[in-house]
Every structure is written in structure tokens, then in C-alpha cells.
Design a protein around this motif. Structure first.
Motif, PDB file in Angstrom:
ATOM      1  N   ALA A   1       1.459 -12.138   6.213  1.00  0.00           N
ATOM      2  CA  ALA A   1       0.771 -10.841   6.281  1.00  0.00           C
ATOM      3  C   ALA A   1       0.188 -10.552   4.908  1.00  0.00           C
ATOM      4  N   VAL A   2      -1.124 -10.459   4.845  1.00  0.00           N
ATOM      5  CA  VAL A   2      -1.771 -10.393   3.541  1.00  0.00           C
ATOM      6  C   VAL A   2      -2.947  -9.434   3.582  1.00  0.00           C
ATOM      7  N   THR A   3      -3.155  -8.763   2.449  1.00  0.00           N
ATOM      8  CA  THR A   3      -4.271  -7.824   2.405  1.00  0.00           C
ATOM      9  C   THR A   3      -5.580  -8.578   2.157  1.00  0.00           C
ATOM     10  N   HIS A   4      -6.652  -8.095   2.774  1.00  0.00           N
ATOM     11  CA  HIS A   4      -7.966  -8.713   2.552  1.00  0.00           C
ATOM     12  C   HIS A   4      -8.470  -8.305   1.168  1.00  0.00           C
ATOM     13  N   VAL A   5      -8.397  -6.975   0.890  1.00  0.00           N
ATOM     14  CA  VAL A   5      -8.794  -6.444  -0.424  1.00  0.00           C
ATOM     15  C   VAL A   5      -7.667  -5.548  -0.927  1.00  0.00           C
ATOM     16  N   SER A   6      -7.245  -5.761  -2.178  1.00  0.00           N
ATOM     17  CA  SER A   6      -6.164  -4.935  -2.736  1.00  0.00           C
ATOM     18  C   SER A   6      -6.651  -3.526  -3.057  1.00  0.00           C
ATOM     19  N   ASN A   7      -5.862  -2.533  -2.659  1.00  0.00           N
ATOM     20  CA  ASN A   7      -6.267  -1.139  -2.903  1.00  0.00           C
ATOM     21  C   ASN A   7      -6.075  -0.720  -4.348  1.00  0.00           C
ATOM     22  N   VAL A   8      -5.354  -1.529  -5.130  1.00  0.00           N
ATOM     23  CA  VAL A   8      -5.125  -1.192  -6.539  1.00  0.00           C
ATOM     24  C   VAL A   8      -6.003  -2.046  -7.448  1.00  0.00           C
ATOM     25  N   LEU A   9      -6.090  -3.331  -7.100  1.00  0.00           N
ATOM     26  CA  LEU A   9      -6.740  -4.293  -7.998  1.00  0.00           C
ATOM     27  C   LEU A   9      -8.182  -4.597  -7.601  1.00  0.00           C
ATOM     28  N   GLY A  10      -8.497  -4.371  -6.347  1.00  0.00           N
ATOM     29  CA  GLY A  10      -9.820  -4.745  -5.854  1.00  0.00           C
ATOM     30  C   GLY A  10      -9.958  -6.238  -5.561  1.00  0.00           C
ATOM     31  N   THR A  11      -8.890  -6.988  -5.774  1.00  0.00           N
ATOM     32  CA  THR A  11      -8.919  -8.432  -5.514  1.00  0.00           C
ATOM     33  C   THR A  11      -9.293  -8.706  -4.055  1.00  0.00           C
ATOM     34  N   VAL A  12     -10.224  -9.636  -3.865  1.00  0.00           N
ATOM     35  CA  VAL A  12     -10.576 -10.056  -2.504  1.00  0.00           C
ATOM     36  C   VAL A  12      -9.876 -11.391  -2.254  1.00  0.00           C
ATOM     37  N   ASN A  13      -8.978 -11.416  -1.297  1.00  0.00           N
ATOM     38  CA  ASN A  13      -8.217 -12.643  -1.062  1.00  0.00           C
ATOM     39  C   ASN A  13      -8.997 -13.626  -0.191  1.00  0.00           C
TER      40      ASN A  13
END
Ligand code: 7TS
Length: 427
Positions: A190-202
């Protein structure tokens, strides 16, 4: 009151044929958002908190009020005129979401309250029937609490174990470590597509390939991706995709769980009640098929209609120009904030999206937020429902500016000047 034509293109093509940020008519898009004309403490509103919840374009407000004024009745139940209109509107919204995600079937789109409910649904249905003692759920260090706690609850109930993949100091997922953590007992990633803190796009496609190669299913938390990225669940290959309407210009209280139909068909229902059954007797109840099986009770009908209008709104913008515009404001913001003395950016992953988190000297982020508010500037401060990520980064909280289609370089200039005031006060 202006009524927005959601079908009209909001931009013109560049003469070069290539679409860039200048092709995006942001001033016109801003006129679609009535709230942007509000003043806060006598100052023009600078809304930089869209990652918490987005503002609503007139078209969404109008679609919901039109539904309530002219079409409201309970769905799937009545034979009368309004019941049919309401059902068409509700199911029409489902078809819009299906196209938005490029899902193969409309039955793969389940309306829920939001991302949080979507993830809990998967944990308590798919998770409970597929995980047992010693099995594993793999998440990452950058998850929102809604993609942590439901799995912890599942682990408590089943004896499964939660594994956590690390990130580096810039906020990127360490893919090699991640891959090593997918073991023979990993049932779900279970993984985030875009981090809400970092903005990282996985890199979701890569992650799905890795997980599927080892027989694990993948749920993607798309809460921060839906307003910013093109999402194609078939191209991503994911098994589940979750997002919230209110972060993508739609209303609160409505969101979506996408699930591949063969998985949904085999899953037990989440809640029992009306509409999720084919027949009920005291001896035996036969459940309905998806999506009804997962939508017990009267759903959020006006909310679904509003979400459908939000999908139309996003579709009326040229995605390529929108992405270029948001990237331009993001890059401008990162450069401008990096020059503020004493400011440290949190999350500097390559190719990041839409959010800029930072800390400023030893000023508490809540003080930053309060001083900026006096200037009419709305940002979010705190742990952003990502406390484990805060620990990993060695901070208790950050300040976060987050962007939307209506954001401009002017908003960033206002933020930088507001931060100047913060520095004066705390000198
Ligand atoms: N996942 C991510 C990545 C999120 O950013 C959020 C909400 C959620 C899940 C939960 O969404 P909900 O609509 O079910 O509440 N994030 C934020 C935020 O960053 N600031 O306020 C809410």
C-alpha cells in the motif's frame, strides 16, 4: 453569479505547437473559483492549502445545487420520475469517474466517503479474507495516517505484520530496499502515489511490477495525485486505487475506490444494509454485485454529482498545459523559498509535485501559519497526519504551501513577503 462553461477550453495552443505554462490561462481559471474573490483580514485571499482541501469551481457548486433543486430523490429504488433522474445522475457520475481513471468497467468504481474510507474498506474486506498470521503488508515511510492505521488495525486482527520501506533524505523511496522487503509472505503493498508532505511522486508502475512479480496486490493512495496527475489504472496495473473528491475540486464526503473486478467480485461486503443485497431472509441473505455490494445505505448522491462535475472541470482544462503551469509555479516557489534566510525545504525529490514543505529557523510552524493568516495567506502547518514521516525527517512539524490549478507566481510572492514578516517578528 457567473456560470462556468466547463466544456470551453481554458487555454490556447502555443504557436510553436508545444504546450507550456504560458498556454494556461490561469486568470480565467481563477475566475471559475468564487472563493478567490474573498478577502481575509482585509487582504486578498492567497489560498495555498489545496492539499488539505481544494476550493470549488462554480461548475461544481452549480451541479450540486442543480441536483438538489431539480433532481433529488433516492437512487436505485423508485420508479418515479425524480428517482430515475437521480439514479441517472448518480450512475452518470460513476461513468465519468470510470473514464477519469481509465478503468475497464463502471462496476470497478465504488463511491465511498473519501480516501480514508476506501483504504479501510480494502483492509476490512480484501485484507481480512486474504491475510493471516505471519503474512505481511508493505507500506512506506512517507504514508499518511490513513494508509498506516487501517493496516495496523488489520494486523492486530489477523496476526499479520506491517513492514515499512525506507526513504532517503530528499524524500525519495529507496526502491532497492523496497524490493527487498517484498517477501514470500507479502500479500499487499500500500503506497501513496504523491506524498502530501514531500510532494514525492512514486514510480507506481515499477512498484506494481515488483509486487506482482512476487504475487502481492497493490493499493495506491491517490489522494494527492488525482488533482495533479493523469491517472490510468490500467496502465499503472494497480489492483486498488483510492482518492477523495474534495482534494480534486469536488465536494467533501465523496471519494472513490477503484478495484479490479475479479478482486471485487471475490471480496465480502464492507457494511450491511439497503442496496447491497439481492435478497434478504432471516435464514440467508444474498449479496448484490459490485459496486452495489460495497455501497450499503443511501449514498452521497449530491456529492457524487459534484464529483462528476469536478471530473468535467478537470477535463475542460488542457492537462498538458495545466501540468506545465503547476510545475512552473512549483519551480518558482522552490527557488523563491530557498532564498529566504533560515528556511529549509523539506522534501526535495526529483520530479516532485504540488507541495512545498519547509521549516524556518526555530520558529514553530504554527506561528508561521498564524502570522501568514493575518496577511490573508492560508497554508497548513503541523504533522500533516504523517507523524512517522516527521520522526524520520527529524522534525515535529512543518509549514506546507500546496498548489492548485489556480495558483500563481503572485501567490508565491505573497508567501515570500509574508515570511519576511515572520522573520521580522522573530528576529
Ligand atoms: N492520503 C493522503 C496522501 C492524503 O494527503 C490524505 C489527506 C488522505 C490520504 C486522507 O484523505 P481523506 O480525504 O480521506 O481525509 N491529506 C490531508 C493533508 O495533507 N492535509 O489535510 C488532509
Amino acid at each position: 453569479m457567473t456560470t462556468v462553461q466547463t466544456t470551453a477550453p481554458a487555454l490556447v495552443h502555443g504557436r510553436s505547437g508545444r504546450i507550456g505554462a504560458t498556454d494556461f490561462d490561469v486568470e480565467r481559471v481563477r475566475r471559475d473559483f468564487p472563493i478567490l474573490r474573498e478577502k481575509v483580514h482585509g487582504k486578498p485571499l492567497v489560498y495555498l492549502d489545496s492539499a488539505a482541501t481544494s476550493q470549488k469551481p462554480q461548475a461544481v457548486i452549480d451541479a450540486m445545487s442543480r441536483f438538489l433543486l431539480k433532481e433529488n430523490a433516492n437512487v436505485h429504488r423508485g420508479v418515479h420520475y425524480l428517482a430515475e433522474r437521480a439514479t441517472d445522475a448518480y450512475e452518470g457520475a460513476r461513468s465519468k469517474v470510470q473514464r477519469f481513471l481509465n478503468a475497464e468497467h463502471a462496476e470497478e468504481i465504488i463511491f465511498v466517503r473519501g480516501t480514508t474510507e476506501a483504504i479501510n474498506l480494502v483492509a476490512q474486506t480484501y485484507g481480512k479474507t486474504h491475510l493471516g498470521d505471519g503474512d505481511e503488508v508493505l507500506i512506506t515511510e512517507m504514508e499518511h495516517h490513513s494508509n498506516i492505521v487501517p493496516w495496523q488495525m488489520l494486523c492486530e486482527q489477523t496476526g499479520a505484520r506491517l513492514r515499512v520501506a525506507p526513504i532517503n533524505d530528499t524524500g525519495e523511496l529507496l526502491l532497492e530496499e523496497f524490493e527487498k522487503l517484498i517477501g514470500p509472505r507479502t500479500r499487499l503493498v500500500a503506497v501513496t502515489h504523491v506524498s502530501n508532505v514531500l510532494g514525492t511522486v512514486n514510480p507506481i508502475r515499477r512498484i506494481v511490477e515488483m509486487a506482482h512479480a512476487r504475487g502481492a496486490r497493490v493499493l495506491v493512495d491517490g489522494a494527492q495525485a488525482a488533482p495533479h496527475l493523469d491517472i490510468d489504472v490500467q496502465a499503472l496495473g494497480c489492483d486498488f486505487y483510492a482518492f477523495s473528491g474534495h482534494k480534486m475540486y469536488g465536494p467533501t464526503g465523496i471519494g472513490v475506490l477503484y478495484g479490479r473486478s475479479e478482486l471485487l467480485d471475490a471480496m465480502p461486503p464492507y457494511q450491511g444494509g439497503g442496496d447491497m443485497i439481492l435478497s434478504v431472509s432471516f435464514e440467508k441473505t444474498i449479496y448484490n454485485k459490485s459496486p452495489a455490494k460495497f455501497e450499503a445505505g443511501t449514498p452521497n448522491m449530491a456529492g457524487a454529482v459534484g464529483l462528476g462535475a469536478a471530473v468535467d472541470f478537470l477535463g475542460s482544462l488542457n492537462r498538458e498545459a495545466l501540468v506545465a503551469h503547476e510545475q512552473d509555479v512549483l519551480d518558482y516557489g522552490i527557488r523563491a523559498l530557498a532564498e529566504v534566510p533560515g528556511l529549509r525545504l523539506i522534501g526535495t525529490a526529483r520530479g516532485k509535485a504540488s507541495v512545498i514543505s519547509f521549516v524556518l529557523d526555530d520558529v514553530h510552524p504554527h506561528d508561521i501559519g498564524t502570522i501568514l493568516d493575518r496577511e490573508g495567506i492560508a497554508i497548513r502547518t503541523g504533522h500533516h497526519c504523517a507523524q512517522p514521516l516527521m520522526s524520520r525527517l527529524g522534525v515535529v512539524a512543518t509549514a506546507r504551501a500546496s498548489l492548485a490549478c489556480h495558483s500563481t507566481r503572485r501567490d508565491i510572492d505573497a508567501l515570500v513577503s509574508g515570511l519576511g514578516k515572520v522573520r521580522e517578528i522573530f528576529r
